[in-house]
Design a protein around this motif. Structure first.
Motif, mmCIF file in Angstrom:
data_model
loop_
_atom_site.group_PDB
_atom_site.id
_atom_site.type_symbol
_atom_site.label_atom_id
_atom_site.label_comp_id
_atom_site.label_asym_id
_atom_site.label_seq_id
_atom_site.Cartn_x
_atom_site.Cartn_y
_atom_site.Cartn_z
ATOM 1 N N ALA A 59 6.633 53.161 20.390
ATOM 2 C CA ALA A 59 6.397 53.010 21.823
ATOM 3 C C ALA A 59 5.504 51.800 22.112
ATOM 4 C CB ALA A 59 5.752 54.281 22.370
ATOM 5 N N TYR A 60 5.346 51.511 23.416
ATOM 6 C CA TYR A 60 4.396 50.499 23.837
ATOM 7 C C TYR A 60 2.980 50.898 23.405
ATOM 8 C CZ TYR A 60 7.911 48.873 27.269
ATOM 9 O OH TYR A 60 9.028 48.397 27.884
ATOM 10 N N THR A 61 2.140 49.889 23.223
ATOM 11 C CA THR A 61 0.710 50.155 23.059
ATOM 12 C C THR A 61 -0.003 49.665 24.320
ATOM 13 O OG1 THR A 61 0.046 48.002 22.130
ATOM 14 C CG2 THR A 61 0.979 49.630 20.602
ATOM 15 N N ASN A 112 -1.915 47.086 26.605
ATOM 16 C CA ASN A 112 -1.755 45.634 26.672
ATOM 17 C C ASN A 112 -2.706 44.925 25.719
ATOM 18 O OD1 ASN A 112 -1.370 45.968 30.220
ATOM 19 N ND2 ASN A 112 0.256 45.647 28.754
ATOM 20 N N GLN A 141 0.160 40.783 29.927
ATOM 21 C CA GLN A 141 0.812 42.011 30.378
ATOM 22 C C GLN A 141 2.046 41.739 31.232
ATOM 23 O OE1 GLN A 141 -2.124 44.191 32.580
ATOM 24 N NE2 GLN A 141 -2.159 42.793 34.320
ATOM 25 N N LEU A 168 3.634 41.910 27.351
ATOM 26 C CA LEU A 168 3.232 43.294 27.544
ATOM 27 C C LEU A 168 2.361 43.790 26.404
ATOM 28 C CD1 LEU A 168 4.849 45.891 29.546
ATOM 29 C CD2 LEU A 168 4.275 46.690 27.273
ATOM 30 N N CYS A 169 2.896 43.748 25.159
ATOM 31 C CA CYS A 169 2.075 44.101 24.002
ATOM 32 C C CYS A 169 2.752 43.548 22.750
ATOM 33 C CB CYS A 169 1.881 45.610 23.879
ATOM 34 S SG CYS A 169 3.383 46.544 23.495
ATOM 35 N N VAL A 209 4.352 47.386 17.983
ATOM 36 C CA VAL A 209 3.482 48.427 17.446
ATOM 37 C C VAL A 209 3.586 48.500 15.926
ATOM 38 C CG1 VAL A 209 5.219 50.252 17.784
ATOM 39 C CG2 VAL A 209 2.786 50.852 17.630
#
Length: 387
Positions: free
Chosen positions: A62-64, A66, A263, A267-268, A271
């Motif tokens: 998943a996203y982390t 920012n 961001q 965005l990041c 992961v």
């Protein structure tokens, strides 16, 4: 319709990377010994790769935040404090980026207003002036010379500064020359930055690849912590180029501004790469030290080799590049590189790809096997004798 006219003038003004041009040529040729691209020939150590696999198995997809995983930012802050004695708040003064290249881009866009000038010592990494230009600034080259071992002096900075100067962009150990800056010289630059109220962007991606003396982290110098945007990453020392993982450390205002851009664009960072970076910092130092020792062996091989075949060579003290002079051949850097590739199938990068002061030199990466380096030296010697 001439669609090229619709391209941004800033983008049109930037030449393609001189490094990638030769890399693309080499990709289409057989039996080429390439000393062109600065990429470790080592595979990322297994325990680092395994941590990524384990992370995938545990569902880390998943996203982390920012800012990046807090656990990674904590490890980064611990490492910098342990090595250099400078402390950062991992929650507000650290940003994980997609390689150091993104960190550099974010730093420039965060601090520069249209027309601001950045002092850029040259020869330098090809992205430095380009990132300044793309951020709306003006890169001001500051030429260093082989006679002073490509070290930057305050006298050179004094000649280049103007009322529009906002920052200095440092990259030591240096790509392409392998030069390093001793602490006493950096202290003079720090005083200059303070006297003129300048921001310092310090790209220290090759910090762990220092072969003589100890690397000095610029933000650890007196009064420089809050004035410096410190950039580093995992590509070179940990052989993690393809993972695209870097970071920036700076005061909260700089980091917040950089994160605001980050961001809305990246965005990041991935992961999986962040998980691997945590493992690298916690347990990767022994493998890193082994790779650095091997680079040092290759460094000595290349210095001795170029001296033997008659190309004057400044002895690099860091990174994994060597920057021999080809002035005595009477050829330009581009001519030398093109003819060598054509006649002996050895790929290296013309020195002027790193700025005008790089003319008369070529950059060779020794992040390659001893067998390849020895073969390259043999072919270069044949080329020189056959002219």
């Amino acid at each position: 319709m001439n669609w090229s006219e619709r391209i941004s003038p800033a983008v049109r003004s930037i030449p393609p990377s001189g490094i990638r041009r030769f890399f693309d040529i080499v990709a289409e040729m057989k039996d080429v010994v390439s000393l062109g691209v600065g990429e470790p020939d080592f595979v990322t150590p297994w325990h680092i790769r395994e941590s990524c696999v384990e992370g995938l198995q545990r569902g880390y997809t998943a996203y982390t935040s920012n800012y990046g995983l807090l656990e990674l930012r904590q490890e980064i802050a611990k490492t910098i404090c342990r090595k250099y004695g400078v402390t950062y708040d991992p929650k507000h003064e650290a940003l994980v980026t997609v390689g150091v290249s993104e960190a550099l881009d974010l730093a420039m866009r965060a601090i520069l207003a249209p027309g601001d000038e950045v002092l850029v010592p040259q020869p330098c990494y090809v992205s430095y002036p380009a990132c300044v230009t793309l951020a709306g600034g003006h890169p001001i080259p500051v030429a260093t010379t082989v006679e002073t071992e490509f070290r930057l002096t305050v006298e050179q900075l004094e000649q280049a500064i103007t009322p529009r100067t906002k920052a200095i962009l440092l990259g030591y150990p240096n790509n392409p020359t392998g030069a390093i800056m001793p602490r006493d010289e950096l202290l003079k630059i720090a005083a200059f930055a303070e006297d003129h109220d300048l921001i310092v962007i310090s790209d220290e991606i090759y910090a762990d690849l220092t072969y003589e003396g100890e690397h000095t982290c610029f933000s650890s110098l007196p009064g420089m912590r809050d004035r410096t945007i410190l950039l580093n990453g995992f590509s070179k020392a940990y052989a993690m180029t393809g993972w695209r993982i870097g970071y920036a450390l700076a005061n909260p205002d700089f980091i917040a501004a950089m994160t605001k851009i980050h961001q809305f664009t990246m965005l990041c960072a991935p992961v999986t790469a962040q998980v691997a970076a945590i493992e690298a910092l916690r347990h990767g130092e022994c493998h890193m030290n082994s790779m650095v020792a091997e680079y040092n062996r290759r460094r000595r091989l290349m210095v001795e080799g170029f001296q033997r075949i008659g190309l004057p060579c400044f002895e690099p003290k860091g990174a994994f590049y060597i920057f021999p002079s080809i002035r005595e051949t009477g050829m330009t850097s581009l001519e030398f590189a093109e003819e060598l590739l054509k006649k002996q199938k050895v790929a290296l990068v013309p020195g002027d790809a790193f700025g005008a002061s790089g003319e008369g030199f070529v950059r060779c990466s020794y992040a390659s096997s001893v067998a390849n380096l020895s073969e390259a030296l043999t072919r270069i010697e044949k080329f020189l004798k056959g002219r």
